[in-house]
Design a protein around this motif. Structure first.
Motif, PDB file in Angstrom:
ATOM      1  N   THR A 117      69.050  36.127  -4.639  1.00  0.00           N
ATOM      2  CA  THR A 117      68.969  35.851  -6.078  1.00  0.00           C
ATOM      3  C   THR A 117      70.038  34.847  -6.491  1.00  0.00           C
ATOM      4  OG1 THR A 117      68.107  38.073  -6.485  1.00  0.00           O
ATOM      5  CG2 THR A 117      69.018  36.888  -8.375  1.00  0.00           C
ATOM      6  N   ALA A 118      71.255  35.039  -6.035  1.00  0.00           N
ATOM      7  CA  ALA A 118      72.343  34.121  -6.380  1.00  0.00           C
ATOM      8  C   ALA A 118      72.082  32.722  -5.828  1.00  0.00           C
ATOM      9  CB  ALA A 118      73.677  34.659  -5.863  1.00  0.00           C
ATOM     10  N   ARG A 138      77.018  29.813  -0.906  1.00  0.00           N
ATOM     11  CA  ARG A 138      77.799  28.580  -1.031  1.00  0.00           C
ATOM     12  C   ARG A 138      77.031  27.368  -0.501  1.00  0.00           C
ATOM     13  NH1 ARG A 138      83.194  29.048  -2.190  1.00  0.00           N
ATOM     14  NH2 ARG A 138      83.769  27.318  -0.846  1.00  0.00           N
ATOM     15  N   PHE A 139      76.288  27.559   0.591  1.00  0.00           N
ATOM     16  CA  PHE A 139      75.479  26.472   1.132  1.00  0.00           C
ATOM     17  C   PHE A 139      74.418  26.028   0.128  1.00  0.00           C
ATOM     18  CE2 PHE A 139      71.312  25.549   2.999  1.00  0.00           C
ATOM     19  CZ  PHE A 139      71.572  24.285   3.505  1.00  0.00           C
ATOM     20  N   HIS A 140      73.677  26.983  -0.431  1.00  0.00           N
ATOM     21  CA  HIS A 140      72.620  26.620  -1.379  1.00  0.00           C
ATOM     22  C   HIS A 140      73.206  26.029  -2.663  1.00  0.00           C
ATOM     23  CE1 HIS A 140      68.923  27.607   0.659  1.00  0.00           C
ATOM     24  NE2 HIS A 140      69.534  28.679   1.168  1.00  0.00           N
ATOM     25  N   ALA A 141      74.362  26.515  -3.079  1.00  0.00           N
ATOM     26  CA  ALA A 141      75.011  25.953  -4.258  1.00  0.00           C
ATOM     27  C   ALA A 141      75.413  24.500  -3.999  1.00  0.00           C
ATOM     28  CB  ALA A 141      76.234  26.784  -4.634  1.00  0.00           C
ATOM     29  N   MET A 142      75.984  24.238  -2.831  1.00  0.00           N
ATOM     30  CA  MET A 142      76.392  22.868  -2.483  1.00  0.00           C
ATOM     31  C   MET A 142      75.173  21.965  -2.337  1.00  0.00           C
ATOM     32  SD  MET A 142      78.803  20.693  -1.932  1.00  0.00           S
ATOM     33  CE  MET A 142      80.316  21.552  -1.558  1.00  0.00           C
ATOM     34  N   GLN A 143      74.122  22.469  -1.721  1.00  0.00           N
ATOM     35  CA  GLN A 143      72.912  21.664  -1.571  1.00  0.00           C
ATOM     36  C   GLN A 143      72.312  21.344  -2.944  1.00  0.00           C
ATOM     37  OE1 GLN A 143      69.827  21.592   1.775  1.00  0.00           O
ATOM     38  NE2 GLN A 143      69.062  23.199   0.427  1.00  0.00           N
ATOM     39  N   SER A 144      72.371  22.293  -3.859  1.00  0.00           N
ATOM     40  CA  SER A 144      71.893  22.066  -5.220  1.00  0.00           C
ATOM     41  C   SER A 144      72.686  20.944  -5.891  1.00  0.00           C
ATOM     42  CB  SER A 144      72.014  23.353  -6.041  1.00  0.00           C
ATOM     43  OG  SER A 144      71.720  23.125  -7.394  1.00  0.00           O
ATOM     44  N   ILE A 145      73.987  20.961  -5.705  1.00  0.00           N
ATOM     45  CA  ILE A 145      74.852  19.925  -6.283  1.00  0.00           C
ATOM     46  C   ILE A 145      74.504  18.563  -5.699  1.00  0.00           C
ATOM     47  CG2 ILE A 145      77.234  19.092  -6.421  1.00  0.00           C
ATOM     48  CD1 ILE A 145      78.055  22.130  -6.330  1.00  0.00           C
ATOM     49  N   VAL A 146      74.414  18.494  -4.387  1.00  0.00           N
ATOM     50  CA  VAL A 146      74.156  17.220  -3.706  1.00  0.00           C
ATOM     51  C   VAL A 146      72.813  16.635  -4.123  1.00  0.00           C
ATOM     52  CG1 VAL A 146      73.763  16.152  -1.449  1.00  0.00           C
ATOM     53  CG2 VAL A 146      75.635  17.776  -1.737  1.00  0.00           C
ATOM     54  N   ILE A 147      71.773  17.449  -4.118  1.00  0.00           N
ATOM     55  CA  ILE A 147      70.436  16.959  -4.463  1.00  0.00           C
ATOM     56  C   ILE A 147      70.360  16.534  -5.921  1.00  0.00           C
ATOM     57  CG2 ILE A 147      68.018  17.637  -4.745  1.00  0.00           C
ATOM     58  CD1 ILE A 147      68.353  19.332  -2.191  1.00  0.00           C
ATOM     59  N   ALA A 169      65.424  29.552  -0.735  1.00  0.00           N
ATOM     60  CA  ALA A 169      66.632  30.354  -0.975  1.00  0.00           C
ATOM     61  C   ALA A 169      66.256  31.801  -1.264  1.00  0.00           C
ATOM     62  CB  ALA A 169      67.438  29.767  -2.134  1.00  0.00           C
ATOM     63  N   TYR A 170      65.223  32.003  -2.067  1.00  0.00           N
ATOM     64  CA  TYR A 170      64.811  33.368  -2.413  1.00  0.00           C
ATOM     65  C   TYR A 170      64.298  34.124  -1.193  1.00  0.00           C
ATOM     66  CZ  TYR A 170      63.134  37.280  -5.106  1.00  0.00           C
ATOM     67  OH  TYR A 170      62.944  38.545  -5.601  1.00  0.00           O
ATOM     68  N   LYS A 171      63.677  33.408  -0.268  1.00  0.00           N
ATOM     69  CA  LYS A 171      63.180  34.038   0.960  1.00  0.00           C
ATOM     70  C   LYS A 171      64.310  34.291   1.957  1.00  0.00           C
ATOM     71  CE  LYS A 171      58.439  32.364   1.107  1.00  0.00           C
ATOM     72  NZ  LYS A 171      57.487  31.563   1.908  1.00  0.00           N
ATOM     73  N   GLY A 172      65.516  33.816   1.646  1.00  0.00           N
ATOM     74  CA  GLY A 172      66.659  34.037   2.521  1.00  0.00           C
ATOM     75  C   GLY A 172      66.762  33.036   3.656  1.00  0.00           C
ATOM     76  N   GLU A 173      66.125  31.889   3.501  1.00  0.00           N
ATOM     77  CA  GLU A 173      66.130  30.872   4.552  1.00  0.00           C
ATOM     78  C   GLU A 173      67.269  29.871   4.352  1.00  0.00           C
ATOM     79  OE1 GLU A 173      62.308  29.024   5.113  1.00  0.00           O
ATOM     80  OE2 GLU A 173      61.277  30.904   4.665  1.00  0.00           O
ATOM     81  N   TRP A 174      67.867  29.467   5.456  1.00  0.00           N
ATOM     82  CA  TRP A 174      68.895  28.424   5.448  1.00  0.00           C
ATOM     83  C   TRP A 174      68.186  27.081   5.522  1.00  0.00           C
ATOM     84  CZ3 TRP A 174      74.295  28.879   5.471  1.00  0.00           C
ATOM     85  CH2 TRP A 174      74.784  30.189   5.542  1.00  0.00           C
TER      86      TRP A 174
END
Length: 121
Positions: free
Chosen positions: A18-19, A45-54, A94-99
């Motif tokens: 969820t986060a 943290r990975f998904h947050a950083m990827q969100s920022i970059v994209i 992200a919701y499915k828990g995938e990197w």
């Protein structure tokens, strides 16, 4: 559900899926929020950083294209539907828990999160 089977939790008390998903909702804004709130969970943290970059890449690309006569004016409006598809794809993954590493942005995001983790941030 027992505690052993419960999904990992973030610093905010949300499940990690969820986060990580919420880190994409408002682009770099929620990405920054979750990047600074979450101290331990590398998935978030990975998904947050990827969100920022994209989101920053799309913002810069849209701005540059809007100043290029004719070709830029034609291409800039096409970014919105492309960005929407990428946004939805990243949130679903992200919701499915995938990197899920989006090309170029995902690798950069992972490297930055690894550096931050090594430095203890």
């Amino acid at each position: 559900m027992s505690e052993k089977n419960s999904p990992p939790v973030s610093s905010s008390g949300l499940t990690q899926n969820t986060a990580a998903t919420l880190s994409y909702v408002l682009g770099f804004i929620t990405g920054l929020i979750f990047l600074f709130l979450e101290k331990d969970n590398k998935f978030i943290r990975f998904h947050a950083m990827q969100s920022i970059v994209i989101s920053v890449a799309f913002l810069i690309l849209n701005t540059v294209l809007s100043f290029i006569p004719i070709i830029g004016w034609i291409l800039a409006p096409l970014l919105a539907p492309v960005g929407l598809v990428i946004w939805i794809l990243c949130m679903v993954k992200a919701y499915k828990g995938e990197w899920y590493e989006f090309p170029w942005a995902g690798k950069f995001a992972r490297e930055q999160v690894d550096k931050m983790s090594a430095q203890g941030q």
